[in-house]
Design a protein around this motif. Structure first.
Motif, PDB file in Angstrom:
ATOM      1  N   TRP A   1       0.842  -1.179  -0.068  1.00  0.00           N
ATOM      2  CA  TRP A   1      -0.026   0.150   0.082  1.00  0.00           C
ATOM      3  C   TRP A   1       0.931   1.486   0.081  1.00  0.00           C
ATOM      4  CZ3 TRP A   1      -5.314   0.099  -0.587  1.00  0.00           C
ATOM      5  CH2 TRP A   1      -5.865  -0.920  -0.553  1.00  0.00           C
ATOM      6  N   PHE A   2       0.430   2.039  -0.944  1.00  0.00           N
ATOM      7  CA  PHE A   2       1.224   3.374  -0.876  1.00  0.00           C
ATOM      8  C   PHE A   2       0.214   4.437  -0.905  1.00  0.00           C
ATOM      9  CE2 PHE A   2       5.550   1.694  -2.170  1.00  0.00           C
ATOM     10  CZ  PHE A   2       5.032   0.459  -2.437  1.00  0.00           C
ATOM     11  N   ARG A   3       0.658   5.770  -0.549  1.00  0.00           N
ATOM     12  CA  ARG A   3      -0.433   6.791  -0.533  1.00  0.00           C
ATOM     13  C   ARG A   3       0.341   8.095  -1.204  1.00  0.00           C
ATOM     14  NH1 ARG A   3      -0.835   7.837   5.960  1.00  0.00           N
ATOM     15  NH2 ARG A   3       1.153   8.899   6.256  1.00  0.00           N
ATOM     16  N   GLN A   4      -0.405   9.026  -1.619  1.00  0.00           N
ATOM     17  CA  GLN A   4      -0.075  10.294  -2.040  1.00  0.00           C
ATOM     18  C   GLN A   4      -1.092  11.495  -1.583  1.00  0.00           C
ATOM     19  OE1 GLN A   4       0.334  10.621  -6.361  1.00  0.00           O
ATOM     20  NE2 GLN A   4       1.630  12.307  -6.180  1.00  0.00           N
ATOM     21  N   ALA A   5      -0.514  12.292  -0.817  1.00  0.00           N
ATOM     22  CA  ALA A   5      -1.275  13.579  -0.349  1.00  0.00           C
ATOM     23  C   ALA A   5      -1.253  14.608  -1.436  1.00  0.00           C
ATOM     24  CB  ALA A   5      -0.805  13.891   0.998  1.00  0.00           C
ATOM     25  N   PRO A   6      -2.226  15.753  -1.351  1.00  0.00           N
ATOM     26  CA  PRO A   6      -2.235  16.606  -2.219  1.00  0.00           C
ATOM     27  C   PRO A   6      -0.686  17.376  -2.064  1.00  0.00           C
ATOM     28  CG  PRO A   6      -4.110  16.656  -1.161  1.00  0.00           C
ATOM     29  CD  PRO A   6      -3.244  15.370  -0.540  1.00  0.00           C
ATOM     30  N   GLY A   7      -0.227  17.530  -3.341  1.00  0.00           N
ATOM     31  CA  GLY A   7       1.133  18.348  -3.540  1.00  0.00           C
ATOM     32  C   GLY A   7       2.221  17.743  -2.939  1.00  0.00           C
ATOM     33  N   LYS A   8       2.277  16.218  -2.632  1.00  0.00           N
ATOM     34  CA  LYS A   8       3.295  15.540  -2.305  1.00  0.00           C
ATOM     35  C   LYS A   8       3.604  14.394  -3.138  1.00  0.00           C
ATOM     36  CE  LYS A   8       2.862  16.746   2.678  1.00  0.00           C
ATOM     37  NZ  LYS A   8       2.786  16.330   4.016  1.00  0.00           N
TER      38      LYS A   8
ATOM     39  N   THR B   1       5.293 -11.938   6.838  1.00  0.00           N
ATOM     40  CA  THR B   1       6.070 -10.837   7.108  1.00  0.00           C
ATOM     41  C   THR B   1       5.664  -9.520   6.620  1.00  0.00           C
ATOM     42  OG1 THR B   1       8.062 -12.033   7.026  1.00  0.00           O
ATOM     43  CG2 THR B   1       8.317  -9.801   6.981  1.00  0.00           C
ATOM     44  N   SER B   2       5.754  -8.576   7.278  1.00  0.00           N
ATOM     45  CA  SER B   2       4.930  -7.108   6.792  1.00  0.00           C
ATOM     46  C   SER B   2       6.087  -5.998   7.367  1.00  0.00           C
ATOM     47  CB  SER B   2       3.776  -6.803   7.385  1.00  0.00           C
ATOM     48  OG  SER B   2       3.685  -6.981   8.544  1.00  0.00           O
ATOM     49  N   THR B   3       6.266  -4.954   6.575  1.00  0.00           N
ATOM     50  CA  THR B   3       6.933  -3.779   6.945  1.00  0.00           C
ATOM     51  C   THR B   3       6.002  -2.558   6.831  1.00  0.00           C
ATOM     52  OG1 THR B   3       8.860  -5.083   6.182  1.00  0.00           O
ATOM     53  CG2 THR B   3       8.953  -2.597   6.370  1.00  0.00           C
ATOM     54  N   TYR B   4       6.258  -1.615   7.665  1.00  0.00           N
ATOM     55  CA  TYR B   4       5.549  -0.389   8.003  1.00  0.00           C
ATOM     56  C   TYR B   4       6.227   0.737   7.881  1.00  0.00           C
ATOM     57  CZ  TYR B   4       1.784  -3.726   9.167  1.00  0.00           C
ATOM     58  OH  TYR B   4       1.010  -4.745   9.304  1.00  0.00           O
ATOM     59  N   ALA B   5       5.786   1.765   7.396  1.00  0.00           N
ATOM     60  CA  ALA B   5       6.354   3.070   7.430  1.00  0.00           C
ATOM     61  C   ALA B   5       6.226   3.536   8.844  1.00  0.00           C
ATOM     62  CB  ALA B   5       5.657   4.241   6.412  1.00  0.00           C
ATOM     63  N   ASP B   6       7.168   4.451   9.347  1.00  0.00           N
ATOM     64  CA  ASP B   6       7.366   4.695  10.574  1.00  0.00           C
ATOM     65  C   ASP B   6       6.033   5.695  10.965  1.00  0.00           C
ATOM     66  OD1 ASP B   6      11.023   5.382  11.011  1.00  0.00           O
ATOM     67  OD2 ASP B   6       9.908   3.528  11.228  1.00  0.00           O
TER      68      ASP B   6
ATOM     69  N   THR C   1      -2.433  -1.957   9.981  1.00  0.00           N
ATOM     70  CA  THR C   1      -2.109  -3.341   9.681  1.00  0.00           C
ATOM     71  C   THR C   1      -2.485  -3.819   8.595  1.00  0.00           C
ATOM     72  OG1 THR C   1      -2.678  -3.615  11.949  1.00  0.00           O
ATOM     73  CG2 THR C   1      -2.647  -5.570  10.718  1.00  0.00           C
ATOM     74  N   ILE C   2      -1.538  -4.461   7.633  1.00  0.00           N
ATOM     75  CA  ILE C   2      -1.674  -4.849   6.305  1.00  0.00           C
ATOM     76  C   ILE C   2      -1.826  -6.318   6.501  1.00  0.00           C
ATOM     77  CG2 ILE C   2       0.826  -5.108   5.938  1.00  0.00           C
ATOM     78  CD1 ILE C   2       0.343  -4.676   2.929  1.00  0.00           C
TER      79      ILE C   2
ATOM     80  N   ARG D   1      -3.473 -10.156   4.033  1.00  0.00           N
ATOM     81  CA  ARG D   1      -4.019 -10.621   2.620  1.00  0.00           C
ATOM     82  C   ARG D   1      -4.600 -11.865   2.961  1.00  0.00           C
ATOM     83  NH1 ARG D   1       0.935 -10.853  -0.899  1.00  0.00           N
ATOM     84  NH2 ARG D   1      -0.542 -12.023  -2.448  1.00  0.00           N
ATOM     85  N   ASP D   2      -5.480 -12.217   1.952  1.00  0.00           N
ATOM     86  CA  ASP D   2      -6.279 -13.410   2.040  1.00  0.00           C
ATOM     87  C   ASP D   2      -6.125 -14.006   0.638  1.00  0.00           C
ATOM     88  OD1 ASP D   2      -7.922 -15.511   1.869  1.00  0.00           O
ATOM     89  OD2 ASP D   2      -9.557 -14.689   2.864  1.00  0.00           O
ATOM     90  N   ASN D   3      -5.034 -14.890   0.410  1.00  0.00           N
ATOM     91  CA  ASN D   3      -4.775 -15.401  -0.858  1.00  0.00           C
ATOM     92  C   ASN D   3      -5.870 -16.094  -1.448  1.00  0.00           C
ATOM     93  OD1 ASN D   3      -2.199 -14.268  -0.953  1.00  0.00           O
ATOM     94  ND2 ASN D   3      -1.094 -16.082  -0.393  1.00  0.00           N
ATOM     95  N   ALA D   4      -6.930 -16.719  -0.740  1.00  0.00           N
ATOM     96  CA  ALA D   4      -7.852 -17.650  -1.217  1.00  0.00           C
ATOM     97  C   ALA D   4      -8.943 -16.636  -1.798  1.00  0.00           C
ATOM     98  CB  ALA D   4      -8.690 -18.407  -0.124  1.00  0.00           C
ATOM     99  N   LYS D   5      -8.876 -15.183  -1.406  1.00  0.00           N
ATOM    100  CA  LYS D   5      -9.921 -14.231  -1.895  1.00  0.00           C
ATOM    101  C   LYS D   5      -9.227 -13.212  -3.120  1.00  0.00           C
ATOM    102  CE  LYS D   5     -12.960 -14.429   1.934  1.00  0.00           C
ATOM    103  NZ  LYS D   5     -13.897 -13.815   3.175  1.00  0.00           N
ATOM    104  N   ASN D   6      -8.060 -13.317  -3.321  1.00  0.00           N
ATOM    105  CA  ASN D   6      -7.132 -12.460  -3.896  1.00  0.00           C
ATOM    106  C   ASN D   6      -7.315 -11.298  -3.650  1.00  0.00           C
ATOM    107  OD1 ASN D   6      -6.391 -14.666  -5.436  1.00  0.00           O
ATOM    108  ND2 ASN D   6      -7.130 -13.816  -7.577  1.00  0.00           N
ATOM    109  N   THR D   7      -7.270 -11.086  -2.192  1.00  0.00           N
ATOM    110  CA  THR D   7      -7.346  -9.665  -1.561  1.00  0.00           C
ATOM    111  C   THR D   7      -6.366  -9.304  -0.512  1.00  0.00           C
ATOM    112  OG1 THR D   7      -9.938  -9.812  -1.964  1.00  0.00           O
ATOM    113  CG2 THR D   7      -9.041  -8.082  -0.675  1.00  0.00           C
ATOM    114  N   VAL D   8      -6.059  -7.804  -0.443  1.00  0.00           N
ATOM    115  CA  VAL D   8      -5.160  -7.546   0.455  1.00  0.00           C
ATOM    116  C   VAL D   8      -5.782  -6.600   1.078  1.00  0.00           C
ATOM    117  CG1 VAL D   8      -4.024  -5.819  -1.069  1.00  0.00           C
ATOM    118  CG2 VAL D   8      -2.677  -6.608   1.066  1.00  0.00           C
ATOM    119  N   TYR D   9      -5.670  -6.093   2.533  1.00  0.00           N
ATOM    120  CA  TYR D   9      -6.280  -5.282   3.055  1.00  0.00           C
ATOM    121  C   TYR D   9      -5.447  -4.262   3.870  1.00  0.00           C
ATOM    122  CZ  TYR D   9      -9.926  -9.172   2.707  1.00  0.00           C
ATOM    123  OH  TYR D   9     -10.781  -9.953   2.128  1.00  0.00           O
ATOM    124  N   LEU D  10      -5.973  -2.879   4.040  1.00  0.00           N
ATOM    125  CA  LEU D  10      -5.167  -2.214   5.217  1.00  0.00           C
ATOM    126  C   LEU D  10      -6.140  -1.613   6.144  1.00  0.00           C
ATOM    127  CD1 LEU D  10      -2.281  -0.755   5.446  1.00  0.00           C
ATOM    128  CD2 LEU D  10      -3.413   1.165   4.376  1.00  0.00           C
TER     129      LEU D  10
END
Length: 122
Positions: A36-43, A57-62, A69-70, A72-81
């Motif tokens: 998951w990535f994000r873009q704020a206005p002007g950034k 395993t997961s990794t988070y921005a500080d 919390t990220i 995933r459910d591979n049976a449903k082909n879905t990732v969550y945040l």
């Protein structure tokens, strides 16, 4: 080829919660690391969270560690945040991405969704 579609964005008050979903097409979802990535206005777009193919395993921005919390459910082909304790500075367009290599650099990800808007009011 993988197509990604995010959902779950919206307007929430500071301190509230939202759960984003990213549904992937195709039969090879479990072979991709997801992010998951994000873009704020002007950034510039920035890394939020990533997860390995198995979800082990997961990794988070500080800036979101301990609040997001990220998963995933591979049976449903879905990732969550799951996003808790949201702050106004979390306001951004959130995009999911799929790549064959696990890492925080955006150029590692080959497929991107269109994004979903998250707005946090103060």
């Amino acid at each position: 080829q993988v197509q990604l579609a995010e959902s779950g964005g919206g307007l929430v008050q500071a301190g509230g919660s939202l759960t984003l979903s990213c549904a992937a097409s195709g039969r090879t979802f479990s072979t991709y690391a997801m992010g998951w990535f994000r873009q704020a206005p002007g950034k510039e777009r920035e890394f939020v969270a990533i997860i390995t193919r198995s979800g082990g395993t997961s990794t988070y921005a500080d800036s979101v560690k301990g609040r997001f919390t990220i998963s995933r459910d591979n049976a449903k082909n879905t990732v969550y945040l799951q996003m808790n304790s949201l702050k106004p500075e979390d306001t951004a367009v959130y995009c999911c991405a799929a790549g064959t290599t696990y890492g925080t650099r955006q150029r590692l990800y080959d497929y991107w969704g269109q994004g979903t808007q998250v707005t946090v009011s103060s």
